[in-house]
Every structure is written in structure tokens, then in C-alpha cells.
Design an enzyme around this catalytic site. Structure first.
Site, PDB file in Angstrom:
ATOM      1  N   GLN A  14       0.826  -1.225   0.000  1.00 31.38           N
ATOM      2  CA  GLN A  14       0.000   0.000   0.000  1.00 31.38           C
ATOM      3  C   GLN A  14       0.853   1.266   0.000  1.00 31.38           C
ATOM      4  OE1 GLN A  14      -1.893   1.061   3.634  1.00 31.38           O
ATOM      5  NE2 GLN A  14      -3.420   2.400   2.659  1.00 31.38           N
ATOM      6  N   ASP A  36      10.044  -6.576  -4.263  1.00 28.69           N
ATOM      7  CA  ASP A  36       8.967  -7.211  -3.503  1.00 28.69           C
ATOM      8  C   ASP A  36       8.990  -8.700  -3.819  1.00 28.69           C
ATOM      9  OD1 ASP A  36       6.143  -5.729  -2.227  1.00 28.69           O
ATOM     10  OD2 ASP A  36       6.220  -7.895  -2.416  1.00 28.69           O
ATOM     11  N   ARG A  38       6.305 -10.185  -4.718  1.00 25.87           N
ATOM     12  CA  ARG A  38       5.406 -10.294  -5.873  1.00 25.87           C
ATOM     13  C   ARG A  38       5.815  -9.287  -6.928  1.00 25.87           C
ATOM     14  NH1 ARG A  38       0.691  -7.586  -3.847  1.00 25.87           N
ATOM     15  NH2 ARG A  38       1.682  -6.995  -1.911  1.00 25.87           N
ATOM     16  N   TYR A 141       2.600  -8.234  15.757  1.00 22.62           N
ATOM     17  CA  TYR A 141       3.073  -7.148  14.879  1.00 22.62           C
ATOM     18  C   TYR A 141       3.652  -6.017  15.742  1.00 22.62           C
ATOM     19  CZ  TYR A 141       2.333  -3.044  11.766  1.00 22.62           C
ATOM     20  OH  TYR A 141       2.452  -1.890  11.036  1.00 22.62           O
TER      21      TYR A 141
HETATM   22  C1  AKB Z   1      -2.327  -1.944  10.705  1.00 27.25           C
HETATM   23  O1  AKB Z   1      -3.536  -1.688  10.824  1.00 27.25           O
HETATM   24  O2  AKB Z   1      -1.798  -3.008  11.042  1.00 27.25           O
HETATM   25  C2  AKB Z   1      -1.423  -0.859  10.175  1.00 27.25           C
HETATM   26  C3  AKB Z   1      -0.802  -0.058  11.266  1.00 27.25           C
HETATM   27  C4  AKB Z   1      -1.590   0.949  11.986  1.00 27.25           C
HETATM   28  O3  AKB Z   1       0.339  -0.258  11.557  1.00 27.25           O
HETATM   29  N1  AKB Z   1      -2.157  -0.012   9.282  1.00 27.25           N
END
Ligand code: AKB
Length: 320
Positions: A14, A36, A38, A141
Site C-alpha cells: 500500500q 517485492d 510479488r 506485529y
Molecule cells: C495496521 O492496521 O496493522 C497498520 C498499522 C496501523 O500499523 N495499518
């Protein structure tokens, strides 16, 4: 001064796809290498398939092209990360270690590492979340971003690597689609609105989160990377803010253009992630150190998103 050669990982994503074009405008198409996992058929310029977990492949690209700056955007985002926690940790960290090591050994001048509002956990103050607070994220994450920020700081302190970073809020743009994030609804909603379709939101109506319009996010990235080295006082990651809104606020902004726009709510596991994140962000350090100032609010963004998505749709129809 050596010729700048830019490498972007995650360039089909994105943010990566839009940043690549901006960097091509700034440094010349021939000086930007987009990479990338892809491929991308419509891509113009130098593109390389790269699995950034492969140290040798990354090293070859950097050494053969005499890369001077790396923008490392490849990562698995928050929502997808919760489906595959160990794989997410592995990919997010391995790619980043490879970038850090290649940059250290082969003397890359500057590195950009994207962090996120996901570094904060449920205990952090929700409103105007401060730059410095205990980082106890609820997602893998977020954990990978906290670790990444600390490794960035370590490589700067120990090896003098000029690595810079932003904690992005949700990014909203018409050019590309996000994938696997908790803030993705704020892009998808516009695609439904321009087709006069009802939107079903995976977050609660009042789940306000920090967001930023793509143009502001790209400008922030380039301004941070261009700032004089002596202005960069934060080597973990800078808080970055654009605006803050809930799905209901966004639907109301869209109704100013499409009065009959309808939204329904069916919160899923992404709502549980969102409740642990800030509502709004204090980005005063970025404002002070490198003069950060967003331009887009929710109405200016909505107007531009709808205009540009409709323009893309018309062009697509004319070419079909
Ligand atoms: C997500 O939603 O994981 C990302 C972010 C805020 O890091 N857009």
C-alpha cells in the site's frame, strides 16, 4: 557526493507503491530499485523480485547497485499477524536484521524503518498518547515493531547507522489497497461509497483511531529522511499524527458527498486489536525536530479520495 541509489523493499504494498513513485520523481527513475516478493505488471522502472529474508539476495542487490538508502517496508501487518504469530515474528524480524546487517557491512548511508501506533498497549494513555511511554503491545506485529525500534536505536548507537523511523497511524490512499491491517476499513469504505453500496465495518461505530492521508504519510517519510542529521533526536521511532476518527465519523464525512451512504457494524477480532491502540497521538517531537505538520483533515481527505477513486473508475471504464 555519491549518486543516491534507493532500494525499497515491500514496494508492491500500500505505502511502498506510492512511495516508489515519489522517490522516482525525486531521484530519477533509474536511481530507484523497487523490490517485492510479488511482481507488479503495471510497474514502470527498475523492479526486482526479492525475498528480503534471503540475506545473500539482499546483499547482491545492495552491492551490485551501490545502494545508498534503503526504505524497508516489507512486513506482515497487525490483523494478518495474529493469524500467524510465529511466522510474523520470523518474517518481520529476519527481513529487518538482514537490512540492518547489509547496511552496516556495506555502508548504506541511510535506512528507513516503518514502525506503527501498534507499539502501544492497552495501558497507554488513549488521548494524545505521548512519545515516551511503556510499550506493551497486544499483537505480535506490535511486538516486532517495538523490538525493531530498539534494534534501530542499537545500530545507531553502536555502529553509527543513520536509521530513521516513523510510527505510522492507519494510512488512507486511493492509489493502492492495504492488506491485513486493523485500519484497512478506512480505505475499503470509500470503494463501497463510490459504488453506492452499503459498507459493513469490522470495527465498532465509535472505535476512533489515529489515521493519516497517504500524501501526508509520504511527505512525512521524505521530510524525515531529508532532515539534517543533527535534528534527528529520536532513533527508536517518531510518533506521527494526521487525524483521528471513528467509523461513524468517517461515514458522516462520506454522507456530506453521498447523503444516502449506509454503514453497518459487525465487529470481529480486529476490534479487539483496535481497543488496545491509541485514539490520538502526540507527535510534538516530530513537529519540533523536523517541522512536521499534516495538511489533510477528514473532510479534505474524503473529498480527494472520492474524486480520485471516481476518476480512476472512469479511466478504467474508458479503457475496457
Ligand atoms: C495496521 O492496521 O496493522 C497498520 C498499522 C496501523 O500499523 N495499518
Amino acid at each position: 557526493m555519491r549518486q543516491e541509489k534507493i532500494l525499497i523493499t515491500g514496494a508492491s504494498g500500500q505505502l511502498g507503491s506510492v512511495l516508489t513513485e515519489k522517490l522516482q520523481d525525486k531521484y530519477g527513475v533509474e536511481n530507484v530499485i523497487a523490490s517485492d516478493l510479488r511482481g507488479n505488471d503495471s510497474f514502470v522502472g527498475h523492479f526486482e523480485i526479492l525475498d528480503a529474508t534471503d540475506f545473500e539476495a539482499l546483499k547482491s542487490l545492495v552491492v551490485e547497485n551501490k545502494v545508498s538508502q534503503i526504505f524497508h517496508l516489507a512486513a506482515i501487518l497487525s490483523a494478518n499477524g495474529e493469524k500467524f504469530p510465529l511466522k510474523t515474528w520470523d518474517i518481520n524480524m529476519k527481513t529487518f536484521f538482514n537490512v540492518l546487517e547489509v547496511s552496516r557491512i556495506y555502508k548504506v548511508d541511510k535506512v528507513f524503518f516503518p514502525s506503527s501506533i501498534a507499539v502501544y498497549g492497552a495501558d497507554a494513555p488513549k488521548i494524545m498518547t505521548p512519545q515516551d511511554f511503556v510499550l506493551a503491545p497486544a499483537t505480535v506485529y506490535g511486538v516486532s515493531k517495538v523490538a525493531g525500534e530498539n534494534w534501530a536505536n542499537y545500530y545507531h548507537e553502536k555502529y553509527g547507522l543513520d536509521i530513521r523511523s516513523l510510527r505510522y497511524p492507519g494510512v488512507i490512499g486511493y492509489q493502492s489497497l492495504p492488506g491485513g491491517g486493523t485500519t484497512d476499513y478506512a480505505v475499503d469504505i470509500y470503494h463501497k461509497a463510490i459504488h453506492n453500496k452499503k459498507f459493513e465495518c469490522f470495527l465498532d461505530s465509535d472505535m476512533a483511531l489515529p489515521m493519516i492521508y497517504m500524501e501526508d504519510a509520504i511527505r512525512a517519510t521524505i521530510e524525515l529522511m531529508d532532515a539534517p542529521v543533527e535534528n534527528i533526536n529520536i532513533r527508536t521511532s517518531y510518533n506521527l499524527s494526521g487525524m483521528s476518527f471513528s467509523p461513524a465519523n468517517l461515514a458522516a464525512a462520506i454522507r456530506k458527498v453521498y447523503p444516502n451512504f449506509e454503514i453497518g457494524y459487525k465487529p470481529d477480532f480486529r476490534q479487539e486489536i483496535a481497543v488496545t491502540w491509541p485514539t490520538s497521538i502526540d507527535d510534538s517531537c516530530a513537529r519540533k525536530d523536523w517541522n512536521w505538520k499534516p495538511k489533510f483533515d477528514i473532510d479534505a481527505m474524503t473529498e480527494t479520495m472520492i474524486k480520485e477513486l471516481k476518476r480512476k473508475e472512469t479511466t478504467k471504464l474508458q479503457n475496457s
